[in-house]
Design a protein around this motif. Structure first.
Motif, PDB file in Angstrom:
ATOM      1  N   SER A 298       0.829  -1.209   0.000  1.00  0.00           N
ATOM      2  CA  SER A 298       0.000   0.000   0.000  1.00  0.00           C
ATOM      3  C   SER A 298       0.861   1.254   0.000  1.00  0.00           C
ATOM      4  CB  SER A 298      -0.940   0.009   1.206  1.00  0.00           C
ATOM      5  OG  SER A 298      -0.244   0.239   2.418  1.00  0.00           O
ATOM      6  N   LEU A 299       2.137   1.121   0.428  1.00  0.00           N
ATOM      7  CA  LEU A 299       3.049   2.263   0.352  1.00  0.00           C
ATOM      8  C   LEU A 299       3.221   2.736  -1.087  1.00  0.00           C
ATOM      9  CD1 LEU A 299       5.937   1.406   2.846  1.00  0.00           C
ATOM     10  CD2 LEU A 299       4.236   3.224   3.062  1.00  0.00           C
ATOM     11  N   LEU A 300       3.179   1.800  -2.033  1.00  0.00           N
ATOM     12  CA  LEU A 300       3.292   2.179  -3.441  1.00  0.00           C
ATOM     13  C   LEU A 300       2.071   2.986  -3.873  1.00  0.00           C
ATOM     14  CD1 LEU A 300       4.733  -1.116  -4.985  1.00  0.00           C
ATOM     15  CD2 LEU A 300       5.966   0.959  -4.331  1.00  0.00           C
ATOM     16  N   THR A 301       0.897   2.567  -3.389  1.00  0.00           N
ATOM     17  CA  THR A 301      -0.305   3.334  -3.696  1.00  0.00           C
ATOM     18  C   THR A 301      -0.261   4.700  -3.027  1.00  0.00           C
ATOM     19  OG1 THR A 301      -1.580   1.285  -3.870  1.00  0.00           O
ATOM     20  CG2 THR A 301      -2.822   3.325  -3.599  1.00  0.00           C
ATOM     21  N   VAL A 302       0.148   4.717  -1.748  1.00  0.00           N
ATOM     22  CA  VAL A 302       0.250   5.982  -1.029  1.00  0.00           C
ATOM     23  C   VAL A 302       1.273   6.890  -1.711  1.00  0.00           C
ATOM     24  CG1 VAL A 302       0.905   7.070   1.150  1.00  0.00           C
ATOM     25  CG2 VAL A 302      -0.477   4.993   1.157  1.00  0.00           C
ATOM     26  N   GLY A 303       2.424   6.309  -2.100  1.00  0.00           N
ATOM     27  CA  GLY A 303       3.444   7.088  -2.794  1.00  0.00           C
ATOM     28  C   GLY A 303       2.943   7.631  -4.116  1.00  0.00           C
ATOM     29  N   ALA A 304       2.171   6.798  -4.825  1.00  0.00           N
ATOM     30  CA  ALA A 304       1.619   7.246  -6.105  1.00  0.00           C
ATOM     31  C   ALA A 304       0.657   8.414  -5.907  1.00  0.00           C
ATOM     32  CB  ALA A 304       0.912   6.080  -6.797  1.00  0.00           C
ATOM     33  N   ILE A 305      -0.175   8.317  -4.887  1.00  0.00           N
ATOM     34  CA  ILE A 305      -1.120   9.397  -4.636  1.00  0.00           C
ATOM     35  C   ILE A 305      -0.402  10.636  -4.116  1.00  0.00           C
ATOM     36  CG2 ILE A 305      -3.179  10.058  -3.372  1.00  0.00           C
ATOM     37  CD1 ILE A 305      -3.520   7.942  -5.614  1.00  0.00           C
ATOM     38  N   ALA A 306       0.618  10.418  -3.287  1.00  0.00           N
ATOM     39  CA  ALA A 306       1.408  11.562  -2.827  1.00  0.00           C
ATOM     40  C   ALA A 306       2.071  12.258  -4.010  1.00  0.00           C
ATOM     41  CB  ALA A 306       2.460  11.104  -1.819  1.00  0.00           C
ATOM     42  N   GLY A 307       2.551  11.454  -4.962  1.00  0.00           N
ATOM     43  CA  GLY A 307       3.138  12.030  -6.169  1.00  0.00           C
ATOM     44  C   GLY A 307       2.110  12.779  -6.986  1.00  0.00           C
ATOM     45  N   LEU A 308       0.902  12.223  -7.053  1.00  0.00           N
ATOM     46  CA  LEU A 308      -0.180  12.912  -7.752  1.00  0.00           C
ATOM     47  C   LEU A 308      -0.497  14.235  -7.065  1.00  0.00           C
ATOM     48  CD1 LEU A 308      -2.424  12.879  -9.923  1.00  0.00           C
ATOM     49  CD2 LEU A 308      -3.830  11.591  -8.301  1.00  0.00           C
ATOM     50  N   ALA A 309      -0.483  14.204  -5.719  1.00  0.00           N
ATOM     51  CA  ALA A 309      -0.759  15.431  -4.970  1.00  0.00           C
ATOM     52  C   ALA A 309       0.326  16.469  -5.205  1.00  0.00           C
ATOM     53  CB  ALA A 309      -0.877  15.119  -3.477  1.00  0.00           C
ATOM     54  N   VAL A 310       1.584  16.035  -5.173  1.00  0.00           N
ATOM     55  CA  VAL A 310       2.688  16.958  -5.432  1.00  0.00           C
ATOM     56  C   VAL A 310       2.562  17.538  -6.833  1.00  0.00           C
ATOM     57  CG1 VAL A 310       5.184  17.162  -5.724  1.00  0.00           C
ATOM     58  CG2 VAL A 310       4.261  15.861  -3.800  1.00  0.00           C
TER      59      VAL A 310
ATOM     60  N   LEU B 126     -11.927   7.190  -1.694  1.00  0.00           N
ATOM     61  CA  LEU B 126     -11.671   6.206  -0.638  1.00  0.00           C
ATOM     62  C   LEU B 126     -11.845   4.781  -1.148  1.00  0.00           C
ATOM     63  CD1 LEU B 126     -13.386   7.860   2.467  1.00  0.00           C
ATOM     64  CD2 LEU B 126     -10.981   7.201   2.315  1.00  0.00           C
ATOM     65  N   VAL B 127     -12.961   4.503  -1.793  1.00  0.00           N
ATOM     66  CA  VAL B 127     -13.220   3.125  -2.221  1.00  0.00           C
ATOM     67  C   VAL B 127     -12.367   2.740  -3.429  1.00  0.00           C
ATOM     68  CG1 VAL B 127     -15.558   3.177  -1.293  1.00  0.00           C
ATOM     69  CG2 VAL B 127     -15.182   3.748  -3.692  1.00  0.00           C
ATOM     70  N   ALA B 128     -11.982   3.732  -4.241  1.00  0.00           N
ATOM     71  CA  ALA B 128     -11.177   3.426  -5.435  1.00  0.00           C
ATOM     72  C   ALA B 128      -9.761   2.994  -5.086  1.00  0.00           C
ATOM     73  CB  ALA B 128     -11.137   4.642  -6.353  1.00  0.00           C
ATOM     74  N   SER B 129      -9.337   3.250  -3.853  1.00  0.00           N
ATOM     75  CA  SER B 129      -7.958   2.950  -3.470  1.00  0.00           C
ATOM     76  C   SER B 129      -7.726   1.485  -3.165  1.00  0.00           C
ATOM     77  CB  SER B 129      -7.575   3.785  -2.244  1.00  0.00           C
ATOM     78  OG  SER B 129      -8.409   3.457  -1.144  1.00  0.00           O
TER      79      SER B 129
ATOM     80  N   PHE C 288      -6.248  17.758  -4.315  1.00  0.00           N
ATOM     81  CA  PHE C 288      -5.545  17.080  -3.225  1.00  0.00           C
ATOM     82  C   PHE C 288      -6.517  16.696  -2.111  1.00  0.00           C
ATOM     83  CE2 PHE C 288      -3.576  17.489   0.975  1.00  0.00           C
ATOM     84  CZ  PHE C 288      -2.641  16.455   0.900  1.00  0.00           C
ATOM     85  N   VAL C 289      -7.411  17.613  -1.755  1.00  0.00           N
ATOM     86  CA  VAL C 289      -8.350  17.370  -0.656  1.00  0.00           C
ATOM     87  C   VAL C 289      -9.376  16.308  -1.011  1.00  0.00           C
ATOM     88  CG1 VAL C 289     -10.184  18.431   0.733  1.00  0.00           C
ATOM     89  CG2 VAL C 289      -8.047  19.665   0.326  1.00  0.00           C
ATOM     90  N   THR C 290      -9.887  16.341  -2.236  1.00  0.00           N
ATOM     91  CA  THR C 290     -11.000  15.465  -2.601  1.00  0.00           C
ATOM     92  C   THR C 290     -10.579  14.153  -3.238  1.00  0.00           C
ATOM     93  OG1 THR C 290     -11.225  16.492  -4.792  1.00  0.00           O
ATOM     94  CG2 THR C 290     -12.474  17.463  -2.974  1.00  0.00           C
ATOM     95  N   SER C 291      -9.353  14.054  -3.719  1.00  0.00           N
ATOM     96  CA  SER C 291      -8.926  12.836  -4.397  1.00  0.00           C
ATOM     97  C   SER C 291      -7.654  12.241  -3.789  1.00  0.00           C
ATOM     98  CB  SER C 291      -8.701  13.100  -5.886  1.00  0.00           C
ATOM     99  OG  SER C 291      -8.341  11.922  -6.560  1.00  0.00           O
TER     100      SER C 291
ATOM    101  N   LEU D 180      -5.756  12.947  -0.986  1.00  0.00           N
ATOM    102  CA  LEU D 180      -5.734  12.656   0.448  1.00  0.00           C
ATOM    103  C   LEU D 180      -6.628  11.474   0.821  1.00  0.00           C
ATOM    104  CD1 LEU D 180      -4.632  13.439   3.204  1.00  0.00           C
ATOM    105  CD2 LEU D 180      -6.488  15.101   3.410  1.00  0.00           C
ATOM    106  N   PRO D 181      -7.890  11.429   0.393  1.00  0.00           N
ATOM    107  CA  PRO D 181      -8.706  10.264   0.749  1.00  0.00           C
ATOM    108  C   PRO D 181      -8.205   8.960   0.128  1.00  0.00           C
ATOM    109  CG  PRO D 181      -9.903  11.731  -0.735  1.00  0.00           C
ATOM    110  CD  PRO D 181      -8.695  12.472  -0.286  1.00  0.00           C
ATOM    111  N   THR D 182      -7.556   9.028  -1.028  1.00  0.00           N
ATOM    112  CA  THR D 182      -7.005   7.814  -1.619  1.00  0.00           C
ATOM    113  C   THR D 182      -5.857   7.275  -0.776  1.00  0.00           C
ATOM    114  OG1 THR D 182      -7.624   8.557  -3.841  1.00  0.00           O
ATOM    115  CG2 THR D 182      -5.995   6.810  -3.697  1.00  0.00           C
ATOM    116  N   VAL D 183      -5.029   8.155  -0.229  1.00  0.00           N
ATOM    117  CA  VAL D 183      -3.958   7.729   0.671  1.00  0.00           C
ATOM    118  C   VAL D 183      -4.546   7.040   1.897  1.00  0.00           C
ATOM    119  CG1 VAL D 183      -2.200   8.570   2.266  1.00  0.00           C
ATOM    120  CG2 VAL D 183      -2.257   9.424  -0.073  1.00  0.00           C
ATOM    121  N   VAL D 184      -5.537   7.668   2.512  1.00  0.00           N
ATOM    122  CA  VAL D 184      -6.175   7.081   3.696  1.00  0.00           C
ATOM    123  C   VAL D 184      -6.776   5.724   3.359  1.00  0.00           C
ATOM    124  CG1 VAL D 184      -8.026   7.371   5.384  1.00  0.00           C
ATOM    125  CG2 VAL D 184      -6.626   9.340   4.722  1.00  0.00           C
TER     126      VAL D 184
END
Length: 422
Positions: free
Chosen positions: A142-154, A331-334, A259-262, A264-268
């Motif tokens: 899940s770190l890869l998913t979190v990293g991917a979303i963090a990269g998307l946020a950046v 959230l559910v898409a993650s 970041f707020v709507t896509s 961040l919730p995907t990371v969570v």
């Protein structure tokens, strides 16, 4: 030669941290164009179709073609070295994109980004499988998913801000160059640890691919990933433009709300689903496909509701009410990504893990990244005469039902596992 001495817990965490950082750069450099579509389009006199090609197929084509050969090289040679060379290459090409003067030059740099990024994710998945025990693997993946979303946020937040402050060219250059430094750190400090010892050289690539094709759950897993990735990448690369055109936001504001709507919730969601999958899979491994199937069924009404909801009603006078649906959808898409990464490396021997990871992820990327943004760009061009700036709303809506097909593919994967295919 790979190293076989078991890593310490502290070193394992260090390796996971570097893999996490590489993943941030991977997705940031891939998706940063999304928040700057209109800026680039106006500067270079491009159409939405051309931007859809640049963000989608131009990247996905080389990403697909290079992914499996680079994964084979990583399994046979050195996973850390392949990741480092890939990171160096795509970071340089991202920076060069800031110098593009026309469509052809920009497209060529994105082809280069795709070629480089193809060498990162599969070896990283394989290294996580080596470093982390199976009962904790979904959380680690899940770190890869979190990293991917963090990269998307950046990419969206920083990209929107940097584009507004300095222009889109400086934004691309400033996110590309730091990746070169990270590539040097990665190759100098990450060990090529493998639980099974020496490299396995007895099988050719085609034999490995035939073996993967014979694993029915793997085939259905790949099909499901393709189907879910179409709206996923379409949303990732066009939703900031949706916010700009439909909600009348600037680049920085759109990046912040995205970041707020896509992101961040995907990371969570990715972290929560990673823990949940680890627990459920200990009882029955089919939860790796059952849970994503359920999430796909929930995703469709949430996403459609978000795109169709009126823009004016606001919560507390600040956030549009429609964004609640976007948060729930994110959230559910993650769920699907950590599940796919965890199951895929368990279906194959250790010496084929990079190839297995590359096979499903490269095919899914070709279909999702290649078709999603391109379809939306084409639909935008067709619908704009009738709907104007609101055309992107209906373009996103048009591809939002494919998770229903993905849910069916996940169900078939579970049935294949039930009858003893693996």
């Amino acid at each position: 030669m790979p190293e076989t001495a078991p890593p310490t817990r502290a070193y394992t965490r260090y390796v996971l941290l570097l893999i996490f950082l590489v993943t941030i750069f991977n997705t940031c450099d891939r998706t940063i164009l999304s928040v700057m579509v209109d800026d680039i389009r106006l500067d270079l006199a491009l159409s939405d179709r051309q931007m859809g090609f640049v963000m989608g197929l131009a990247f996905a084509l080389t990403y697909f073609l290079a992914g499996i050969p680079l994964a084979r090289l990583a399994d046979a040679w050195s996973r850390p070295k392949v990741v480092s060379l890939a990171l160096f290459s795509w970071s340089l090409m991202t920076a060069l994109g800031g110098l593009a003067q026309n469509f052809t030059q920009l497209a060529l740099t994105r082809l280069g980004v795709g070629l480089g990024e193809a060498g990162a994710s599969p070896p990283n998945q394989a290294m996580i499988a080596e470093y982390v025990a199976p009962e904790r693997r979904a959380r680690a993946m899940s770190l890869l998913t979190v990293g991917a979303i963090a990269g998307l946020a950046v990419g969206t937040v920083y990209g929107g801000w940097a584009s507004a402050q300095w222009g889109w060219r400086t934004a691309l250059i400033s996110v590309g160059l730091p990746g070169v430094l990270l590539a040097m750190l990665f190759v100098l400090t990450v060990r090529d640890y493998r639980q099974g010892g020496a490299h396995h050289k007895g099988q050719g690539l085609w034999r490995q691919l035939r073996q993967l094709a014979a694993i029915r759950p793997f085939v259905y897993l790949t099909l499901a990933a393709c189907l879910i990735n179409i709206p996923s990448m379409g949303r990732a690369l066009w939703e900031p433009t949706f916010l700009r055109r439909v909600y009348g936001m600037g680049a920085a504001e759109a990046g912040g709300w995205y970041f707020v709507t896509s992101a961040l919730p995907t990371v969570v969601g990715a972290v929560l689903f990673g823990y949940l999958l680890d627990r459920l899979a200990q009882r029955d491994r089919r939860w790796y496909v059952w849970l994503p199937a359920l999430s796909c069924l929930l995703l469709v009404p949430l996403a459609c509701g978000f795109y169709l909801y009126p823009t004016e009603p606001r919560l507390f006078g600040v956030m549009p009410q429609a964004f609640v649906l976007s948060i729930a959808a994110s959230l559910v898409a993650s769920c699907w990504s950590p599940a796919a990464m965890s199951l895929a490396v368990q279906l194959v021997p250790g010496h084929s893990r990079s190839v297995a990871a590359a096979t499903w992820s490269m095919i899914a990327s070709l279909v999702g990244t290649g078709l999603g943004p391109l379809l939306i760009g084409d639909l935008n061009a067709r619908l704009t005469p009738q709907y104007g700036d609101a055309a992107v709303r209906y373009s996103l809506l048009a591809i939002s039902a494919t998770p229903l097909l993905a849910a069916f593919a996940y169900w078939r994967a579970g049935r294949a596992m039930e009858v003893g295919a693996v």
